[in-house]
Each structure stands twice: as structure tokens, then as C-alpha cells.
Design an enzyme around this catalytic site. Structure first.
Site, mmCIF file in Angstrom:
data_model
loop_
_atom_site.group_PDB
_atom_site.id
_atom_site.type_symbol
_atom_site.label_atom_id
_atom_site.label_comp_id
_atom_site.label_asym_id
_atom_site.label_seq_id
_atom_site.Cartn_x
_atom_site.Cartn_y
_atom_site.Cartn_z
ATOM 1 N N GLY A 48 0.516 -1.290 0.088
ATOM 2 C CA GLY A 48 -0.082 0.017 -0.044
ATOM 3 C C GLY A 48 1.632 1.232 -0.474
ATOM 4 N N TYR A 49 1.983 0.826 0.871
ATOM 5 C CA TYR A 49 2.931 2.575 0.929
ATOM 6 C C TYR A 49 3.394 2.385 -0.627
ATOM 7 C CZ TYR A 49 6.080 5.610 3.037
ATOM 8 O OH TYR A 49 7.474 6.370 3.369
ATOM 9 N N ALA A 50 4.073 1.827 -1.274
ATOM 10 C CA ALA A 50 4.439 1.602 -2.808
ATOM 11 C C ALA A 50 3.083 2.203 -3.729
ATOM 12 C CB ALA A 50 5.128 0.609 -2.761
#
Ligand code: NAP
Length: 257
Positions: free
Chosen positions: A161-163
Site C-alpha cells: 500500500g505504501y509503495a
């Protein structure tokens, strides 16, 4: 007469909002902007933790205030930008820095973690850019600096999700720059490398990962929040007026390797 440095890099008379500035990279950037003469609005979710930051920034001889708001909630972001503009009647610099990370392998990455990360790191950034951009375009000037990540370029490991969110921040930066560059508004992003903050506490605590990361950083050390000070002042100042649509890595050389 103002010195060359004051003319090019000075921020006196400018109003800056730094989201997620109660600690970490946001706090370091808010400090640098205040020390360069900008009046600064700090932000986080908790008003109590912002009070000492306001006190510190005011000690540099500028105006400072805090607006608590949750970047994961669209209505809160719109209120934040509205109040930021209303504070001194204008907003010149917007630093979209608030961000969170949730670590879990993709197959066990929950909907709640995915939604929270995308809401804060990407949806909140777009909503803030749209509201502040409208104001800046009407005035014919403005600086927007988003906090991207090395995971704007790379996929990372167990942070899907962060990427995805930081990849989106990089692309959003370019998309907005394309639309607004001809109207006096520059949109750039800083991609910090591996910096010592609470965001990377899990990596720092993992001796194996920490060693692996360090061995790949040509500068031979993790970054400190203060390592962003020069870059944020440059991107917020008139020295960078012809620089837009860039995602600038401040990473001790990591990307070059
Ligand atoms: P940090 O020390 O955890 O600080 C995060 C800041 O964001 C805090 O001020 C926090 O304030 C605020 N925040 C979190 N969620 C928020 C929300 N929903 N609404 C408003 N504010 C919120 O992290 P950091 O390392 O300084 O990270 C700052 C930015 O840099 C993030 O976008 C991060 O992804 C990015 N980044 C960090 C690194 C690194 O190595 N550290 C590398 C690349 C990119 P409250 O908790 O008080 O609300």
C-alpha cells in the site's frame, strides 16, 4: 539592499503549511522554513503535540500557528487548507508531508491498512493540492512540495500500500506540474532515502535489514531529518522558480547505485 542569498532563498512574507509536522521530517522542514523567514502553519492530528512546535517556531521571529486535522479525511483536509489560507489571507507554500506506513506481506495486507495508507498518503495529498492549487493559481504563484519516497521509484518489500501510494505521489506531482507550470505554480517532490524517524523504527530495530540498508547507501549513514533542510528551502524559494515536476531523491546516493 537584500543580499543574494536573501533574494533567492529568503522566505520573508511567505506563508507555509507543512502537514505532518509534529515530529520527524515534517518538523525538520517546518523549522527550516521558519528559520528562512516564512510564517509557518504546522499540522498533525493532535493539537497538544503541536503546541511546543508552534512555540519553538515563533522563537525564530516569525508567526506560527497550528491546525489539527486528519489528512485521511477529505473534509478535514478541505477545512485545513481553508483555515490555512484564512490565517494570513494567503498561502504561498504547501508541503504535503503527512504519511504513514503499514508493513505486512501482500496476501495478509488488510483492507483497513490499504485504505488508511492510500487515504492519508495519496488521497489527502490530492485533496490538499486541489484546494491550495486553486488559491495559488488565482494569485499566479505558489510552491507545492510533496513528500515522496524511494518507493516512488522502487517496489519495496512487504509495504504494497505504501509503495502504491508513493508511486502515486510521484505521478501526481508531475501531472499537477504539467497543468500549473505555465501559471506560476511549481509542483515538486522530495524523495527521502532511509531517514531516522519513527516511520522507520521497525527497520532500524531489525539488525539484519538495517545492516543491509546501510551497506547500500554510498554516503555510509542513514539520513537525519535535518538532511532535508536545504532541499526544502530551495524548493520553497524563488531560487527554484524554473524547477518543476521533479521528484528529487535526497538519499545519500542510494538511487545512483
Ligand atoms: P513520522 O516521524 O512518523 O511523522 C509522521 C508525521 O505525520 C507526524 O507529524 C504525524 O503526526 C503526521 N501524521 C500521520 N498521520 C497523519 C494524519 N492522518 N493526518 C495528519 N497528520 C498525520 O514519519 P516521517 O518519517 O517523518 O515521515 C514523514 C513523511 O516522509 C511521510 O510521508 C513518509 O512516508 C515520508 N518518508 C519517510 C522516510 C523515512 O525514512 N523516514 C522515507 C521516505 C519517505 P501525528 O501522529 O501527531 O498526527
Amino acid at each position: 539592499m537584500a543580499s543574494f542569498l536573501e533574494q533567492k532563498f529568503g522566505l520573508k512574507g511567505k506563508v507555509a503549511l507543512v502537514t505532518g509536522s509534529s515530529k520527524g521530517l515534517g518538523l525538520a522542514m517546518a523549522r527550516a522554513l521558519a528559520q528562512s523567514g516564512a510564517d509557518v502553519i504546522v499540522n498533525g492530528r493532535d493539537a497538544a503535540s503541536l503546541a511546543p512546535v508552534v512555540k519553538e517556531l515563533a522563537s525564530y521571529g516569525v508567526k506560527a500557528t497550528a491546525i489539527a486535522a486528519d489528512l485521511g479525511r477529505r473534509a478535514d483536509v478541505e477545512r485545513l487548507i481553508g483555515e490555512a489560507i484564512a490565517w494570513q489571507g494567503h498561502l504561498d507554500i504547501l508541503v504535503n508531508n503527512a504519511g504513514i506506513i503499514r508493513r505486512a506481506p501482500a496476501v495478509s495486507h488488510t483492507d483497513a491498512d490499504w485504505d488508511e495508507v492510500l487515504n492519508v498518503n495519496l488521497n489527502g495529498v490530492f485533496t490538499a493540492c486541489r484546494a491550495a492549487g486553486k488559491h495559488m493559481l488565482a494569485r499566479g504563484s505558489g510552491k507545492i512540495i510533496n513528500t515522496a519516497s524511494l518507493l516512488s521509484f522502487f517496489g519495496g518489500f512487504t509495504v504494497p500500500g505504501y509503495a502504491a501510494s508513493k508511486g502515486g505521489v510521484g505521478q501526481l506531482t508531475k501531472a499537477l506540474s504539467n497543468e500549473w507550470a505555465g501559471q506560476g505554480v511549481q509542483v515538486n517532490a522530495i524523495a527521502p532515502g532511509y531517514m531516522r524517524t519513527d516511520n522507520t523504527a521497525a527497520l532500524q530495530a531489525d539488525a539484519g535489514r538495517s545492516k543491509e540498508i546501510l551497506s547500500r547507501i554510498p554516503a555510509g549513514r542513514w539520513g537525519e531529518p535535518a538532511d532535508l533542510e536545504g532541499t526544502i528551502v530551495f524548493l520553497a524559494s524563488s531560487a527554484s522558480d524554473y524547477l518543476t515536476g521533479q521528484v528529487l531523491a535526497v538519499d545519500g546516493g542510494w538511487c545512483g547505485r
